[in-house]
Scaffold this motif. Structure first.
Motif, PDB file in Angstrom:
ATOM      1  N   GLU A   9      14.599 -26.061 -11.063  1.00  0.00           N
ATOM      2  CA  GLU A   9      13.870 -27.305 -10.827  1.00  0.00           C
ATOM      3  C   GLU A   9      12.402 -27.056 -10.483  1.00  0.00           C
ATOM      4  O   GLU A   9      11.515 -27.774 -10.957  1.00  0.00           O
ATOM      5  N   ARG A  10      12.130 -26.031  -9.674  1.00  0.00           N
ATOM      6  CA  ARG A  10      10.734 -25.704  -9.335  1.00  0.00           C
ATOM      7  C   ARG A  10       9.951 -25.291 -10.579  1.00  0.00           C
ATOM      8  O   ARG A  10       8.811 -25.723 -10.780  1.00  0.00           O
ATOM      9  N   LEU A  11      10.552 -24.469 -11.422  1.00  0.00           N
ATOM     10  CA  LEU A  11       9.883 -24.027 -12.638  1.00  0.00           C
ATOM     11  C   LEU A  11       9.646 -25.202 -13.586  1.00  0.00           C
ATOM     12  O   LEU A  11       8.579 -25.316 -14.194  1.00  0.00           O
ATOM     13  N   TYR A  12      10.617 -26.071 -13.703  1.00  0.00           N
ATOM     14  CA  TYR A  12      10.467 -27.269 -14.542  1.00  0.00           C
ATOM     15  C   TYR A  12       9.265 -28.091 -14.075  1.00  0.00           C
ATOM     16  O   TYR A  12       8.399 -28.457 -14.877  1.00  0.00           O
ATOM     17  N   ASP A  13       9.179 -28.362 -12.789  1.00  0.00           N
ATOM     18  CA  ASP A  13       8.064 -29.141 -12.247  1.00  0.00           C
ATOM     19  C   ASP A  13       6.730 -28.431 -12.454  1.00  0.00           C
ATOM     20  O   ASP A  13       5.741 -29.054 -12.855  1.00  0.00           O
ATOM     21  N   ALA A  14       6.693 -27.124 -12.204  1.00  0.00           N
ATOM     22  CA  ALA A  14       5.448 -26.352 -12.345  1.00  0.00           C
ATOM     23  C   ALA A  14       4.982 -26.336 -13.802  1.00  0.00           C
ATOM     24  O   ALA A  14       3.796 -26.537 -14.080  1.00  0.00           O
ATOM     25  N   TRP A  15       5.898 -26.091 -14.732  1.00  0.00           N
ATOM     26  CA  TRP A  15       5.513 -26.038 -16.137  1.00  0.00           C
ATOM     27  C   TRP A  15       5.065 -27.399 -16.647  1.00  0.00           C
ATOM     28  O   TRP A  15       4.125 -27.481 -17.422  1.00  0.00           O
ATOM     29  N   ARG A  16       5.703 -28.469 -16.202  1.00  0.00           N
ATOM     30  CA  ARG A  16       5.266 -29.811 -16.615  1.00  0.00           C
ATOM     31  C   ARG A  16       3.857 -30.098 -16.111  1.00  0.00           C
ATOM     32  O   ARG A  16       3.047 -30.672 -16.841  1.00  0.00           O
ATOM     33  N   ARG A  17       3.569 -29.685 -14.862  1.00  0.00           N
ATOM     34  CA  ARG A  17       2.240 -29.925 -14.282  1.00  0.00           C
ATOM     35  C   ARG A  17       1.127 -29.256 -15.080  1.00  0.00           C
ATOM     36  O   ARG A  17       0.020 -29.786 -15.149  1.00  0.00           O
ATOM     37  N   ILE A  22       8.006 -29.668 -23.023  1.00  0.00           N
ATOM     38  CA  ILE A  22       9.420 -29.645 -22.655  1.00  0.00           C
ATOM     39  C   ILE A  22      10.206 -30.262 -23.805  1.00  0.00           C
ATOM     40  O   ILE A  22       9.995 -31.420 -24.156  1.00  0.00           O
ATOM     41  N   GLU A  23      11.083 -29.473 -24.407  1.00  0.00           N
ATOM     42  CA  GLU A  23      11.884 -29.976 -25.529  1.00  0.00           C
ATOM     43  C   GLU A  23      13.155 -30.662 -25.045  1.00  0.00           C
ATOM     44  O   GLU A  23      13.599 -31.640 -25.637  1.00  0.00           O
ATOM     45  N   GLN A  24      13.762 -30.131 -23.992  1.00  0.00           N
ATOM     46  CA  GLN A  24      14.966 -30.740 -23.417  1.00  0.00           C
ATOM     47  C   GLN A  24      14.712 -30.898 -21.931  1.00  0.00           C
ATOM     48  O   GLN A  24      14.495 -29.914 -21.223  1.00  0.00           O
ATOM     49  N   LYS A  25      14.733 -32.127 -21.480  1.00  0.00           N
ATOM     50  CA  LYS A  25      14.455 -32.407 -20.068  1.00  0.00           C
ATOM     51  C   LYS A  25      15.485 -31.751 -19.158  1.00  0.00           C
ATOM     52  O   LYS A  25      16.589 -31.405 -19.581  1.00  0.00           O
ATOM     53  N   LEU A  38       8.916 -25.099 -24.786  1.00  0.00           N
ATOM     54  CA  LEU A  38       8.377 -24.442 -25.970  1.00  0.00           C
ATOM     55  C   LEU A  38       7.122 -23.669 -25.605  1.00  0.00           C
ATOM     56  O   LEU A  38       6.279 -24.172 -24.857  1.00  0.00           O
ATOM     57  N   ASP A  39       6.989 -22.461 -26.174  1.00  0.00           N
ATOM     58  CA  ASP A  39       5.734 -21.736 -25.990  1.00  0.00           C
ATOM     59  C   ASP A  39       4.729 -22.256 -27.023  1.00  0.00           C
ATOM     60  O   ASP A  39       5.076 -23.099 -27.855  1.00  0.00           O
ATOM     61  N   PRO A  40       3.481 -21.802 -26.983  1.00  0.00           N
ATOM     62  CA  PRO A  40       2.476 -22.330 -27.922  1.00  0.00           C
ATOM     63  C   PRO A  40       2.820 -22.140 -29.395  1.00  0.00           C
ATOM     64  O   PRO A  40       2.342 -22.884 -30.248  1.00  0.00           O
ATOM     65  N   ASP A  41       3.662 -21.159 -29.716  1.00  0.00           N
ATOM     66  CA  ASP A  41       4.083 -20.946 -31.103  1.00  0.00           C
ATOM     67  C   ASP A  41       5.337 -21.726 -31.467  1.00  0.00           C
ATOM     68  O   ASP A  41       5.850 -21.608 -32.583  1.00  0.00           O
ATOM     69  N   GLY A  42       5.872 -22.500 -30.521  1.00  0.00           N
ATOM     70  CA  GLY A  42       7.056 -23.308 -30.791  1.00  0.00           C
ATOM     71  C   GLY A  42       8.379 -22.616 -30.518  1.00  0.00           C
ATOM     72  O   GLY A  42       9.430 -23.164 -30.825  1.00  0.00           O
ATOM     73  N   HIS A  43       8.332 -21.414 -29.937  1.00  0.00           N
ATOM     74  CA  HIS A  43       9.582 -20.728 -29.591  1.00  0.00           C
ATOM     75  C   HIS A  43      10.219 -21.392 -28.374  1.00  0.00           C
ATOM     76  O   HIS A  43       9.520 -21.761 -27.428  1.00  0.00           O
ATOM     77  N   ARG A  44      11.529 -21.507 -28.408  1.00  0.00           N
ATOM     78  CA  ARG A  44      12.268 -22.168 -27.324  1.00  0.00           C
ATOM     79  C   ARG A  44      12.619 -21.186 -26.216  1.00  0.00           C
ATOM     80  O   ARG A  44      12.999 -20.046 -26.482  1.00  0.00           O
TER      81      ARG A  44
END
Length: 52
Positions: A9-17, A22-25, A38-44
């Motif tokens: 959950e912490r990583l999800y919040d940090a990455w969204r900020r 985010i491909e899957q919430k 997704l990374d900048p190249d579209g890798h999951r």
């Protein structure tokens, strides 16, 4: 993989900020809390906890 559901959950919040796509919430699957980004190249990247 991260150490526990709180870390997912912490990583999800940090990455969204910082604008990571985010491909899957954040959700609870049979194996615990998880999301897919997704990374900048579209890798999951699935973020979750290790199996017991």
């Amino acid at each position: 993989m991260v150490e526990n559901d709180a870390a997912v959950e912490r990583l999800y919040d940090a990455w969204r900020r910082v604008g990571v796509t985010i491909e899957q919430k954040l959700m609870t699957a049979v194996f615990g809390r998880t999301f897919v980004a997704l990374d900048p190249d579209g890798h999951r990247f699935r973020v979750c906890t290790p199996d017991d």
